[in-house]
Design a protein around this motif. Structure first.
Motif, PDB file in Angstrom:
ATOM      1  N   TYR A   1      -6.897   9.116   8.125  1.00  0.00           N
ATOM      2  CA  TYR A   1      -7.410   8.431   6.943  1.00  0.00           C
ATOM      3  C   TYR A   1      -8.010   9.393   5.934  1.00  0.00           C
ATOM      4  CZ  TYR A   1      -6.428   3.833   8.653  1.00  0.00           C
ATOM      5  OH  TYR A   1      -5.751   2.724   9.052  1.00  0.00           O
ATOM      6  N   GLU A   2      -8.281  10.634   6.371  1.00  0.00           N
ATOM      7  CA  GLU A   2      -8.853  11.576   5.426  1.00  0.00           C
ATOM      8  C   GLU A   2      -7.863  11.936   4.333  1.00  0.00           C
ATOM      9  OE1 GLU A   2     -11.697  14.297   7.358  1.00  0.00           O
ATOM     10  OE2 GLU A   2     -10.633  15.757   6.145  1.00  0.00           O
ATOM     11  N   VAL A   3      -6.557  11.977   4.691  1.00  0.00           N
ATOM     12  CA  VAL A   3      -5.534  12.277   3.691  1.00  0.00           C
ATOM     13  C   VAL A   3      -5.569  11.224   2.587  1.00  0.00           C
ATOM     14  CG1 VAL A   3      -3.083  12.580   3.333  1.00  0.00           C
ATOM     15  CG2 VAL A   3      -4.114  13.394   5.427  1.00  0.00           C
ATOM     16  N   SER A   4      -5.570   9.944   2.995  1.00  0.00           N
ATOM     17  CA  SER A   4      -5.581   8.877   2.000  1.00  0.00           C
ATOM     18  C   SER A   4      -6.894   8.860   1.230  1.00  0.00           C
ATOM     19  CB  SER A   4      -5.372   7.527   2.682  1.00  0.00           C
ATOM     20  OG  SER A   4      -4.206   7.560   3.451  1.00  0.00           O
ATOM     21  N   LEU A   5      -7.995   9.163   1.923  1.00  0.00           N
ATOM     22  CA  LEU A   5      -9.305   9.193   1.255  1.00  0.00           C
ATOM     23  C   LEU A   5      -9.308  10.254   0.163  1.00  0.00           C
ATOM     24  CD1 LEU A   5     -12.178   7.865   1.762  1.00  0.00           C
ATOM     25  CD2 LEU A   5     -12.777  10.018   2.787  1.00  0.00           C
TER      26      LEU A   5
ATOM     27  N   MET B   1      -2.855   3.296  12.970  1.00  0.00           N
ATOM     28  CA  MET B   1      -2.099   4.460  12.540  1.00  0.00           C
ATOM     29  C   MET B   1      -1.016   4.055  11.545  1.00  0.00           C
ATOM     30  SD  MET B   1      -3.719   6.714  13.835  1.00  0.00           S
ATOM     31  CE  MET B   1      -3.296   8.348  14.286  1.00  0.00           C
ATOM     32  N   LYS B   2      -0.398   2.895  11.775  1.00  0.00           N
ATOM     33  CA  LYS B   2       0.654   2.422  10.881  1.00  0.00           C
ATOM     34  C   LYS B   2       0.071   2.140   9.497  1.00  0.00           C
ATOM     35  CE  LYS B   2       4.198  -1.077  10.913  1.00  0.00           C
ATOM     36  NZ  LYS B   2       4.563  -2.360  11.502  1.00  0.00           N
ATOM     37  N   LEU B   3      -1.074   1.474   9.473  1.00  0.00           N
ATOM     38  CA  LEU B   3      -1.717   1.156   8.196  1.00  0.00           C
ATOM     39  C   LEU B   3      -2.051   2.432   7.432  1.00  0.00           C
ATOM     40  CD1 LEU B   3      -3.000  -1.097   6.410  1.00  0.00           C
ATOM     41  CD2 LEU B   3      -5.127  -0.583   7.547  1.00  0.00           C
ATOM     42  N   GLY B   4      -2.591   3.413   8.164  1.00  0.00           N
ATOM     43  CA  GLY B   4      -3.016   4.649   7.517  1.00  0.00           C
ATOM     44  C   GLY B   4      -1.856   5.420   6.919  1.00  0.00           C
ATOM     45  N   TRP B   5      -0.782   5.610   7.718  1.00  0.00           N
ATOM     46  CA  TRP B   5       0.285   6.505   7.264  1.00  0.00           C
ATOM     47  C   TRP B   5       1.349   5.785   6.456  1.00  0.00           C
ATOM     48  CZ3 TRP B   5       0.142  11.584   7.098  1.00  0.00           C
ATOM     49  CH2 TRP B   5      -0.753  12.237   7.942  1.00  0.00           C
ATOM     50  N   LYS B   6       1.659   4.524   6.803  1.00  0.00           N
ATOM     51  CA  LYS B   6       2.796   3.874   6.154  1.00  0.00           C
ATOM     52  C   LYS B   6       2.393   2.961   5.012  1.00  0.00           C
ATOM     53  CE  LYS B   6       5.830   4.011  10.089  1.00  0.00           C
ATOM     54  NZ  LYS B   6       6.581   3.203  11.049  1.00  0.00           N
ATOM     55  N   VAL B   7       1.138   2.569   4.920  1.00  0.00           N
ATOM     56  CA  VAL B   7       0.727   1.684   3.836  1.00  0.00           C
ATOM     57  C   VAL B   7      -0.209   2.407   2.876  1.00  0.00           C
ATOM     58  CG1 VAL B   7      -0.366  -0.496   3.250  1.00  0.00           C
ATOM     59  CG2 VAL B   7       0.976  -0.316   5.334  1.00  0.00           C
ATOM     60  N   LEU B   8      -1.314   2.934   3.396  1.00  0.00           N
ATOM     61  CA  LEU B   8      -2.316   3.512   2.507  1.00  0.00           C
ATOM     62  C   LEU B   8      -1.816   4.770   1.810  1.00  0.00           C
ATOM     63  CD1 LEU B   8      -5.633   3.012   4.460  1.00  0.00           C
ATOM     64  CD2 LEU B   8      -4.785   1.750   2.525  1.00  0.00           C
ATOM     65  N   PHE B   9      -1.092   5.624   2.555  1.00  0.00           N
ATOM     66  CA  PHE B   9      -0.639   6.892   1.957  1.00  0.00           C
ATOM     67  C   PHE B   9       0.281   6.668   0.752  1.00  0.00           C
ATOM     68  CE2 PHE B   9       2.183  10.604   1.824  1.00  0.00           C
ATOM     69  CZ  PHE B   9       1.245  11.600   1.630  1.00  0.00           C
ATOM     70  N   PRO B  10       1.353   5.855   0.868  1.00  0.00           N
ATOM     71  CA  PRO B  10       2.187   5.605  -0.315  1.00  0.00           C
ATOM     72  C   PRO B  10       1.413   4.939  -1.447  1.00  0.00           C
ATOM     73  CG  PRO B  10       3.284   4.827   1.656  1.00  0.00           C
ATOM     74  CD  PRO B  10       1.919   5.204   2.055  1.00  0.00           C
ATOM     75  N   LEU B  11       0.508   4.017  -1.098  1.00  0.00           N
ATOM     76  CA  LEU B  11      -0.252   3.322  -2.150  1.00  0.00           C
ATOM     77  C   LEU B  11      -1.136   4.290  -2.926  1.00  0.00           C
ATOM     78  CD1 LEU B  11      -1.354  -0.064  -0.575  1.00  0.00           C
ATOM     79  CD2 LEU B  11       0.304   0.338  -2.371  1.00  0.00           C
ATOM     80  N   THR B  12      -1.783   5.214  -2.210  1.00  0.00           N
ATOM     81  CA  THR B  12      -2.656   6.156  -2.921  1.00  0.00           C
ATOM     82  C   THR B  12      -1.825   7.081  -3.807  1.00  0.00           C
ATOM     83  OG1 THR B  12      -2.659   7.436  -0.879  1.00  0.00           O
ATOM     84  CG2 THR B  12      -4.642   6.221  -1.386  1.00  0.00           C
ATOM     85  N   ILE B  13      -0.632   7.494  -3.324  1.00  0.00           N
ATOM     86  CA  ILE B  13       0.247   8.342  -4.153  1.00  0.00           C
ATOM     87  C   ILE B  13       0.642   7.583  -5.420  1.00  0.00           C
ATOM     88  CG2 ILE B  13       2.554   9.334  -4.278  1.00  0.00           C
ATOM     89  CD1 ILE B  13       1.286  11.141  -2.563  1.00  0.00           C
ATOM     90  N   LEU B  14       0.964   6.305  -5.252  1.00  0.00           N
ATOM     91  CA  LEU B  14       1.369   5.476  -6.390  1.00  0.00           C
ATOM     92  C   LEU B  14       0.222   5.384  -7.400  1.00  0.00           C
ATOM     93  CD1 LEU B  14       3.818   3.696  -7.190  1.00  0.00           C
ATOM     94  CD2 LEU B  14       2.496   1.759  -6.378  1.00  0.00           C
ATOM     95  N   ASN B  15      -0.979   5.123  -6.898  1.00  0.00           N
ATOM     96  CA  ASN B  15      -2.153   5.027  -7.766  1.00  0.00           C
ATOM     97  C   ASN B  15      -2.363   6.322  -8.537  1.00  0.00           C
ATOM     98  OD1 ASN B  15      -4.714   3.754  -8.604  1.00  0.00           O
ATOM     99  ND2 ASN B  15      -5.584   5.453  -7.463  1.00  0.00           N
ATOM    100  N   LEU B  16      -2.164   7.446  -7.825  1.00  0.00           N
ATOM    101  CA  LEU B  16      -2.333   8.765  -8.442  1.00  0.00           C
ATOM    102  C   LEU B  16      -1.337   8.966  -9.574  1.00  0.00           C
ATOM    103  CD1 LEU B  16      -3.168  11.799  -8.391  1.00  0.00           C
ATOM    104  CD2 LEU B  16      -1.477  12.089  -6.620  1.00  0.00           C
TER     105      LEU B  16
ATOM    106  N   LEU C   1      -8.977   1.164  -1.986  1.00  0.00           N
ATOM    107  CA  LEU C   1      -8.386   2.094  -1.021  1.00  0.00           C
ATOM    108  C   LEU C   1      -9.457   2.998  -0.421  1.00  0.00           C
ATOM    109  CD1 LEU C   1      -5.187   3.084  -2.989  1.00  0.00           C
ATOM    110  CD2 LEU C   1      -5.289   1.742  -0.904  1.00  0.00           C
ATOM    111  N   TYR C   2     -10.374   3.458  -1.283  1.00  0.00           N
ATOM    112  CA  TYR C   2     -11.464   4.304  -0.797  1.00  0.00           C
ATOM    113  C   TYR C   2     -12.293   3.566   0.251  1.00  0.00           C
ATOM    114  CZ  TYR C   2     -15.839   6.879  -0.715  1.00  0.00           C
ATOM    115  OH  TYR C   2     -16.951   7.554  -0.294  1.00  0.00           O
ATOM    116  N   MET C   3     -12.595   2.298  -0.025  1.00  0.00           N
ATOM    117  CA  MET C   3     -13.430   1.548   0.923  1.00  0.00           C
ATOM    118  C   MET C   3     -12.710   1.360   2.258  1.00  0.00           C
ATOM    119  SD  MET C   3     -16.398   0.941  -0.220  1.00  0.00           S
ATOM    120  CE  MET C   3     -17.155  -0.478   0.523  1.00  0.00           C
TER     121      MET C   3
END
Lengths: 117, 328
Positions: free
Chosen positions: B161-165, B303-318, B203-205
């Motif tokens: 989760y640190e990557v997404s954070l 683990m699925k939520l962290g890598w497959k959902v949050l990671f793409p969403l944070t990239i999109l937001n960026l 996403l941060y929360m």
């Protein structure tokens, strides 16, 4: 440079606090060690086999993924700070970088490294 | 002479911040128990002093006098050092968080932050990651199967989760153009960043819950599977230190959320530091509220939520944030 003094002092002070707390409880608490008391706690069951056994390789894979992706995240920080000045050039450059990152990401996904079974 | 005054100023700020932080962390245990109890229509602790107000002190004194057990197949030096690393890292995170604007005392202008450094955010993440060492060492060195499992789970979850954070807050960096937390707060004078970055805040929360190992992501101490998790073999004040560090960490993460998204000390009428504390405790209340509401996720789901959902969403937001900032 002298602003960093605060960080040095807080690290020293908080380690001091930690050592003091552990040290005081070391002297205050009574101690009556017994054979059974010092065994690993497994809810009353007798321990079977060694405590430090081999662990799943899954953890190792996620540690490697973390290393790769976190370095890439850190690489974006300096860019993020000056995005406003770099204008379109900076955006396009970073977009290409992110696309390359995403290719790697989807490769990892397809290979099944993100599955946890 | 100027250097001496500066040194004294930094020392005083340090002592005050550490004392206040430890006070709040201790009382957070009571607040959490009280709020949880009220949500479940119970009273919570109410025996020690009026409304149970002395409960944290009673707990602390009790832990000091408890027997200290070091299991025989524990790695003793690491076993003792692990809780110290955790608490040192948790307290040190407070160094770069600005808790107010400026104060004029004895003709000196004092910035209400311990270290006003330009790499504040990087330092904060470095310290947050250092805390993980303590967790892993603590679990591994106690020589217990549950301890090892709990600490590995904690580490894998935190780093995932640190990557997404890290990615979620890049939007704020783009908007503010600085990694200095004071400047980030000052950039929010007109409008809080949560207005421009509502998605990043959510996403941060979510990542913060995982980073803090709190429900619904409290896998490392899933009682039904791991007995107690990485701190299973710890007793007396060493156990209390892990607990204490968890609450200090919680305060630090809430303070960072306040600084990045909720405008730090900015607010009408009331003094700045009070606004800051109100916002921090609002976020802490959300942490407790969620714990009382949601059930625990399964580990593979986390683990699925962290890598497959949050990671793409944070990239999109960026990408979207960067696009709008550059095009404008």
């Amino acid at each position: 440079m002298k602003e960093y003094l605060g960080i040095l002092i807080i690290i020293l002070l908080s380690s001091l606090v930690a050592i003091l707390i552990v040290g005081i409880s070391y002297f205050l608490g009574e101690r009556k060690p017994k054979k059974v008391k010092l065994l690993p706690y497994e809810c009353g069951m007798t321990t079977i086999g060694p405590s430090r056994r081999r662990i799943s390789v899954k953890y190792y894979i996620f540690a490697m993924l973390f290393l790769i992706f976190d370095i890439e995240v850190l690489f974006m920080y300096p860019w993020a700070v000056i995005t406003k000045d770099l204008k379109l050039f900076g955006f396009v450059e970073m977009f290409i970088f992110i696309v390359i990152l995403l290719i790697g990401y989807f490769y990892v996904w397809r290979k099944g490294a993100l599955e946890w079974e | 002479m100027e250097t001496l005054y500066f040194l004294i100023e930094v020392l005083i700020k340090n002592v005050v911040v550490i004392a206040v932080l430890m006070f709040f962390a201790a009382y957070l245990t009571l607040i959490e128990r009280k709020v949880l109890a009220r949500i479940q229509i119970r009273y919570g602790p109410n025996r020690a002093g009026p409304f149970g107000i002395l409960q944290p002190i009673a707990d602390g004194i009790k832990s000091f006098f408890k027997e200290e057990i070091i299991p025989e197949n524990a790695d003793k030096p690491l076993y003792v050092i692990a809780p110290m690393i955790v608490i040192t890292a948790a307290i040190s995170m407070a160094a770069v968080i600005p808790f107010g604007d400026k104060l004029v005392l004895f003709g000196r202008e004092i910035k209400l932050v311990i270290a006003d450094v330009d790499v504040g955010l990087l330092y904060l993440f470095a310290m947050a990651s250092l805390g993980e060492y303590g967790v892993v060492l603590g679990g591994w060195s106690s020589g217990n199967k549950y301890g090892v499992l709990g600490s590995l789970r904690a580490a894998a979850q935190m780093i995932s989760y640190e990557v997404s954070l890290g990615l979620a807050i890049i939007g704020v960096l783009i908007l503010s153009g600085s990694m200095n937390l004071r400047e980030i707060v000052n950039a929010q004078k007109e409008m809080w960043f949560i207005v421009y970055q509502p998605f990043a805040f959510i996403l941060y929360m979510i990542c913060a819950f995982a980073e803090l190992n709190r429900a619904p992501f409290d896998m490392p101490e899933a009682e039904s599977e791991l007995a107690c998790g990485f701190n299973i073999e710890y007793s007396s004040m060493k156990f209390a230190l892990f607990f204490f560090a968890e609450y200090t960490h919680m305060l630090a993460v809430a303070a960072l959320a306040t600084t990045l998204f909720l405008g730090g000390w900015h607010g009408p009428y009331l003094p700045g530091t009070l606004w800051f504390l109100i916002k921090v405790f609002l976020i802490v209340f959300v942490f407790i509220w969620v714990r009382a509401t949601y059930p625990r996720l399964r580990y593979d789901q986390i683990m699925k939520l962290g890598w497959k959902v949050l990671f793409p969403l944070t990239i999109l937001n960026l990408i979207v944030t960067a696009f709008f900032v550059t095009v404008r």
